[in-house]
Motif scaffolding. Structure first.
Motif, PDB file in Angstrom:
ATOM      1  N   GLN A 216       0.829  -1.197   0.000  1.00  0.00           N
ATOM      2  CA  GLN A 216       0.000   0.000   0.000  1.00  0.00           C
ATOM      3  C   GLN A 216       0.871   1.257   0.000  1.00  0.00           C
ATOM      4  O   GLN A 216       1.964   1.288   0.559  1.00  0.00           O
ATOM      5  N   GLY A 217       0.383   2.291  -0.696  1.00  0.00           N
ATOM      6  CA  GLY A 217       1.088   3.554  -0.718  1.00  0.00           C
ATOM      7  C   GLY A 217       1.269   4.096   0.681  1.00  0.00           C
ATOM      8  O   GLY A 217       0.469   3.821   1.578  1.00  0.00           O
ATOM      9  N   ALA A 241       1.987   9.957  -5.552  1.00  0.00           N
ATOM     10  CA  ALA A 241       2.935  10.813  -6.259  1.00  0.00           C
ATOM     11  C   ALA A 241       2.952  12.249  -5.768  1.00  0.00           C
ATOM     12  O   ALA A 241       3.981  12.916  -5.839  1.00  0.00           O
ATOM     13  N   GLY A 242       1.819  12.771  -5.294  1.00  0.00           N
ATOM     14  CA  GLY A 242       1.757  14.170  -4.908  1.00  0.00           C
ATOM     15  C   GLY A 242       0.875  14.394  -3.708  1.00  0.00           C
ATOM     16  O   GLY A 242      -0.035  13.607  -3.433  1.00  0.00           O
ATOM     17  N   VAL A 254      -2.497  12.201  -4.035  1.00  0.00           N
ATOM     18  CA  VAL A 254      -2.929  11.618  -5.304  1.00  0.00           C
ATOM     19  C   VAL A 254      -1.868  10.671  -5.841  1.00  0.00           C
ATOM     20  O   VAL A 254      -0.696  10.748  -5.483  1.00  0.00           O
ATOM     21  N   GLY A 255      -2.300   9.785  -6.732  1.00  0.00           N
ATOM     22  CA  GLY A 255      -1.396   8.837  -7.358  1.00  0.00           C
ATOM     23  C   GLY A 255      -2.170   7.891  -8.243  1.00  0.00           C
ATOM     24  O   GLY A 255      -3.143   8.285  -8.896  1.00  0.00           O
ATOM     25  N   THR A 284      -7.141   7.881 -15.444  1.00  0.00           N
ATOM     26  CA  THR A 284      -5.703   7.990 -15.668  1.00  0.00           C
ATOM     27  C   THR A 284      -5.003   8.296 -14.357  1.00  0.00           C
ATOM     28  O   THR A 284      -5.620   8.806 -13.416  1.00  0.00           O
ATOM     29  N   HIS A 285      -3.724   7.987 -14.299  1.00  0.00           N
ATOM     30  CA  HIS A 285      -3.010   8.195 -13.043  1.00  0.00           C
ATOM     31  C   HIS A 285      -2.797   9.678 -12.778  1.00  0.00           C
ATOM     32  O   HIS A 285      -2.709  10.492 -13.699  1.00  0.00           O
ATOM     33  N   LEU A 286      -2.739  10.048 -11.503  1.00  0.00           N
ATOM     34  CA  LEU A 286      -2.580  11.436 -11.083  1.00  0.00           C
ATOM     35  C   LEU A 286      -1.175  11.632 -10.549  1.00  0.00           C
ATOM     36  O   LEU A 286      -0.644  10.795  -9.829  1.00  0.00           O
TER      37      LEU A 286
END
Length: 293
Positions: A216-217, A241-242, A254-255, A284-286
């Motif tokens: 998990q992230g 990612a952000g 987000v990611g 789509t990915h963020l």
């Protein structure tokens, strides 16, 4: 980057081998327009707008492997008219892969990245609105810095990773305007940190991926200025990612959900990062998020 609830700028690239691009909206996203950039601008990875008129962007040619020692393809751009016109700024020698930028004031900025030839992290700074940029010294052994947040002109936190002997996340911080940077302790099982947000000098949230990359992230949170960082998880196989934190209690991360589907995901907290809830998914990915409130 959003200077107000109506005005935002976003950066990217026209195609994998193309030029950098900046698009802007002044009507809260109802319409977006291309902004005019100097010819031959490299891929743009980071942007920040410390005021409605002042913006800075940076990047490099990600697909140009011809000469890692050259800064020709590295770019720093600045605008003093809200993005109507952009000008190039000088890049310090030895800095060839700039990825993240933070400007705690209209004249003071910090940029981060890495030197592709040496494999070392880079931090650059300006205190005169970009008339001059200088390199700063970071602790040895840091391979890559992806993102930076500066809640004041003297306090900054930058995140990234080391690549050898294995991928391990790193956090470095300064409390003296970058004169000195120090390593901070990163929770175990955190392989890479991609984004960081600091709504105050003591509270920050960084997001990334776990050591397995298929777990998990992760979110890591500090409430004491980086003395301690606590590991939290988003659930599921997520790549984060952000992150943006418009207040010390409210943050958005987000990611995307996994390497196969790359479904975009949004997580949020309203209690300073103690608990996170899934809010949305997209097709789509963020990669990044900005919140003015």
């Amino acid at each position: 980057a959003c200077a107000s609830t109506d005005e935002c700028d976003a950066v990217g690239v026209t195609s994998p081998s193309g030029d950098g691009v900046v698009i802007a909206t002044t009507d809260a996203g109802a319409t977006w327009t291309d902004e005019t950039l100097p010819a031959g601008v490299a891929h743009l990875f980071g942007i920040t707008c410390p005021s409605a008129s002042d913006c800075y962007a940076l990047g490099y040619y990600y697909f140009d492997y011809s000469d890692f020692s050259s800064t020709e393809d590295t770019v720093i751009l600045a605008s003093t008219d809200g993005g109507e016109t952009w000008t190039r700024q000088g890049v310090p020698p030895g800095t060839d892969a700039l990825q993240g930028i933070a400007c705690p004031s209209a004249t003071t900025c910090f940029g981060v990245g890495y030197n592709q030839a040496l494999g070392d992290a880079s931090v650059i700074t300006t205190s005169d609105a970009g008339a001059t940029w200088t390199s700063q010294t970071v602790p040895a052994g840091i391979g890559d810095l992806d993102s930076i947040a500066c809640p004041s002109t003297t306090t900054c936190f930058a995140v990234g990773q080391n690549f050898s002997p294995s991928s391990v996340a790193v956090i470095v911080a300064t409390t003296d305007g970058g004169a000195t940077w120090s390593n901070q302790s990163v929770p175990a099982f955190t392989a890479q940190l991609n984004g960081v947000a600091c709504p105050s000098t003591t509270m920050c949230v960084a997001v990334g991926t776990p050591a397995s990359f298929y777990g998990q992230g992760v979110m890591v949170v500090t409430t004491d200025g980086g003395t301690t960082w606590n590991l939290q998880g988003s659930g599921g196989e997520n790549y984060l990612a952000g992150v943006a934190c418009p207040s010390t209690s409210d943050c958005y991360a987000v990611g995307y959900s996994d390497l196969n589907s790359q479904t975009g995901i949004v997580f949020a907290t309203t209690d300073g990062g103690t608990t996170w809830n899934s809010q949305a998914t997209t097709g789509t990915h963020l990669a990044a998020v900005a919140c003015v409130s």
